[in-house]
Design an enzyme around this catalytic site. Sequence first.
Site, PDB file in Angstrom:
ATOM      1  CE  LYS A  22      -1.506   1.893   4.049  1.00 16.59           C
ATOM      2  NZ  LYS A  22      -1.155   3.634   3.776  1.00 16.59           N
ATOM      3  CG  ASN A  23       2.323   2.749   3.288  1.00 14.32           C
ATOM      4  OD1 ASN A  23       1.333   3.299   3.144  1.00 14.32           O
ATOM      5  ND2 ASN A  23       2.558   2.934   4.242  1.00 14.32           N
ATOM      6  CB  CYS A 117      -4.502   6.523  10.834  1.00 10.19           C
ATOM      7  SG  CYS A 117      -4.365   5.141   9.693  1.00 10.19           S
ATOM      8  NE  ARG A 122       0.301  10.519  10.398  1.00  9.32           N
ATOM      9  CZ  ARG A 122      -0.088   9.672   9.082  1.00  9.32           C
ATOM     10  NH1 ARG A 122      -1.289   9.292   9.546  1.00  9.32           N
ATOM     11  NH2 ARG A 122       0.741   8.391   8.742  1.00  9.32           N
ATOM     12  CG  ASP A 305       3.118   1.347   9.481  1.00 10.27           C
ATOM     13  OD1 ASP A 305       3.410   1.479   7.709  1.00 10.27           O
ATOM     14  OD2 ASP A 305       2.526   2.642  10.196  1.00 10.27           O
ATOM     15  NE  ARG A 397      -6.436   5.307   4.058  1.00 12.47           N
ATOM     16  CZ  ARG A 397      -5.679   5.452   5.141  1.00 12.47           C
ATOM     17  NH1 ARG A 397      -6.609   6.046   6.121  1.00 12.47           N
ATOM     18  NH2 ARG A 397      -5.040   5.664   4.600  1.00 12.47           N
TER      19      ARG A 397
HETATM   20  C1  EPZ Z   1       4.004   6.253   6.714  1.00 16.01           C
HETATM   21  O1  EPZ Z   1       3.742   8.332   6.559  1.00 16.01           O
HETATM   22  C2  EPZ Z   1       2.823   5.572   6.755  1.00 16.01           C
HETATM   23  N1  EPZ Z   1       1.654   6.287   5.994  1.00 16.01           N
HETATM   24  C3  EPZ Z   1       2.593   5.124   7.899  1.00 16.01           C
HETATM   25  O2  EPZ Z   1       1.504   4.291   7.504  1.00 16.01           O
HETATM   26  C4  EPZ Z   1       3.904   5.515   8.148  1.00 16.01           C
HETATM   27  O3  EPZ Z   1       2.891   4.709   9.933  1.00 16.01           O
HETATM   28  C5  EPZ Z   1       4.797   6.096   8.276  1.00 16.01           C
HETATM   29  O4  EPZ Z   1       5.273   5.973   7.566  1.00 16.01           O
HETATM   30  C6  EPZ Z   1       5.767   5.255   9.175  1.00 16.01           C
HETATM   31  O5  EPZ Z   1       6.584   5.024   8.977  1.00 16.01           O
HETATM   32  C7  EPZ Z   1       2.546   6.492   3.616  1.00 16.01           C
HETATM   33  O6  EPZ Z   1       3.325   5.942   3.753  1.00 16.01           O
HETATM   34  C8  EPZ Z   1       1.204   6.381   3.297  1.00 16.01           C
HETATM   35  P1  EPZ Z   1       6.011   9.935   9.045  1.00 16.01           P
HETATM   36  P2  EPZ Z   1       3.741   9.040   6.983  1.00 16.01           P
HETATM   37  O7  EPZ Z   1       6.459  10.865   7.861  1.00 16.01           O
HETATM   38  O8  EPZ Z   1       4.771   9.502   5.949  1.00 16.01           O
HETATM   39  C9  EPZ Z   1       6.826  13.450  11.989  1.00 16.01           C
HETATM   40  C10 EPZ Z   1       0.035   3.154   7.904  1.00 16.01           C
HETATM   41  O9  EPZ Z   1      -0.400   2.597   8.827  1.00 16.01           O
HETATM   42  N2  EPZ Z   1       6.988  14.054  10.831  1.00 16.01           N
HETATM   43  O10 EPZ Z   1       7.639   8.722   9.041  1.00 16.01           O
HETATM   44  O11 EPZ Z   1       3.047  10.626   7.516  1.00 16.01           O
HETATM   45  C11 EPZ Z   1       5.176  12.074  12.078  1.00 16.01           C
HETATM   46  O12 EPZ Z   1       4.610  12.993  12.950  1.00 16.01           O
HETATM   47  C12 EPZ Z   1       0.595   4.469   7.716  1.00 16.01           C
HETATM   48  O13 EPZ Z   1       0.164   2.280   6.230  1.00 16.01           O
HETATM   49  C13 EPZ Z   1       7.009  15.831  11.410  1.00 16.01           C
HETATM   50  O14 EPZ Z   1       6.918  16.622  12.441  1.00 16.01           O
HETATM   51  O15 EPZ Z   1       5.114   9.278   8.437  1.00 16.01           O
HETATM   52  C14 EPZ Z   1       5.934  11.111  12.853  1.00 16.01           C
HETATM   53  O16 EPZ Z   1       6.167  11.392  14.008  1.00 16.01           O
HETATM   54  C15 EPZ Z   1       0.098   4.288   8.942  1.00 16.01           C
HETATM   55  N3  EPZ Z   1       6.933  16.568  10.021  1.00 16.01           N
HETATM   56  C16 EPZ Z   1       7.267  11.115  12.209  1.00 16.01           C
HETATM   57  O17 EPZ Z   1       7.557  12.516  11.733  1.00 16.01           O
HETATM   58  C17 EPZ Z   1       6.983  16.104   8.002  1.00 16.01           C
HETATM   59  O18 EPZ Z   1       6.876  16.976   8.366  1.00 16.01           O
HETATM   60  C18 EPZ Z   1       7.394  10.132  11.260  1.00 16.01           C
HETATM   61  O19 EPZ Z   1       6.389  10.102  10.001  1.00 16.01           O
HETATM   62  C19 EPZ Z   1       7.030  14.992   8.691  1.00 16.01           C
HETATM   63  C20 EPZ Z   1       6.329  13.855   9.522  1.00 16.01           C
END
Ligand code: EPZ
Length: 417
Positions: A22-23, A117, A122, A305, A397
């Site tokens: 998915k991702n 989610c 986020r 995840d 999803r």
């Molecule tokens: C991706 O989300 C995945 N979603 C998430 O999977 C997954 O949990 C996550 O990566 C971590 O592996 C998709 O790929 C669509 P991050 P993403 O940016 O990109 C903070 C699922 O279940 N952050 O790696 O949103 C953020 O708040 C979903 O498939 C900032 O502060 O995650 C978090 O604490 C749920 N500022 C951490 O970094 C930013 O600009 C990691 O977030 C970006 C992120």
Amino acid sequence: MSKLCIQGDTRLVGDVKISGAKNAAVAILPATILVEGITIIENLPNINDVAILNEAIISMGAVTKFLDLHTLEIDATTIYKYSATEPCISKMRASYYLLGALLGRFKKAEVAMPGGCDFGGRPIDQHIKGFRALGANIEIEDNIIKINADRLIGTRIYLDMVSVGATINIMLAAVLAEGTTTIENAAKEPHIVDVANFLNKMGAKIIGAGTDVIRIKGVSKLHGGHYNIVPDQIEAGTFMLIAAATKGDICVRNIIPEHMDSLTSKLREIGVTLIEGDDYIRVIWKQKLTATQIITLPYPGFPTDLQPQMLVSLLQAQGVSTIVESIFDNRFQYVDELRKMGANITIDGTKASIEGVDTLYGANLVATDLRAGAAMIIAGLVAKGTTTIDNVRYIDRGYEDIEKKLTALGAQIFRID
Ligand code: EPZ
């Protein structure tokens, strides 16, 4: 609104074929916008997020056609619109990839703020930091992100924290930029590598994906081609944990075993037997699980995840386990639902302490997010009696044909519309 109904205390046995990731899919579909030509994406998972993104690129003027349930042909040559502001766009997190792709190809984009989610804040500040560093002007008005740039010039970008989304989005914006872009402190997940492999197959010049330094040498345009999406590491892990939790014996097929190493080693540590092949892992429960300690970390650490699914499995373990959620501020909301089943879990900030229990009892649950929904399915399979799960749309999803795959393994599960 659909509900799932599960008759529990079932041992799951058999084979399951894992779908495309998915991702990876939710990034590669937007990435096809960068290609002035026809791309054919194979091994796409048949899930709602893919359907929403397909509609979004069609609304921009692309022409797409499903060649079969898992293969989509996209002609992005005819895209004339650079905005995606429909309400469905803000229902998912991955819509932010439309920003990077539209900016990269057209140097302008208007996309609704992403949803997805809710595990606490986020933000997308790192995405915006990267776009600005490349030369884009950004403003957010009425929940719409508006971006434009006269030119995109390659530069060095150091991410303040490891971010999957920001790493991919900056890559999308940089592939057609002038000069070279370096992303430092980049995320290394398998889906990051998959997006880079897709872009390189279409003529991009990206090196270092899968390490914490990714270098993108801008090219003038991308050409069309075929691409096959990587197997879903999280779906695979979910089924491996179903085998462990239900005292089952499941062969998880069509995967890359090396992507599962953090989970594989943890399962062996708590007493599960695993047999690894080239493209499968067989997971066999042979003895009572023992407690362990886990901290979720960016890849190759234990994936956030799989945190909910692992927590439910540890409810079957002897003793007290702990899980520290280091990626998201608030990803234990689902625990209240498990307590309805007799689970004994204590949350202290980002640390969960999980006491193994002899029995869980069926209950009426409400999925709070995609992976928590998967964890509730595992709990329902294990519990005595009947469990219902509401908000099944979250599960749809990210999991293709979840009831069909589980029924084939012996689960008693059906959907109530
Ligand atoms: C991706 O989300 C995945 N979603 C998430 O999977 C997954 O949990 C996550 O990566 C971590 O592996 C998709 O790929 C669509 P991050 P993403 O940016 O990109 C903070 C699922 O279940 N952050 O790696 O949103 C953020 O708040 C979903 O498939 C900032 O502060 O995650 C978090 O604490 C749920 N500022 C951490 O970094 C930013 O600009 C990691 O977030 C970006 C992120």
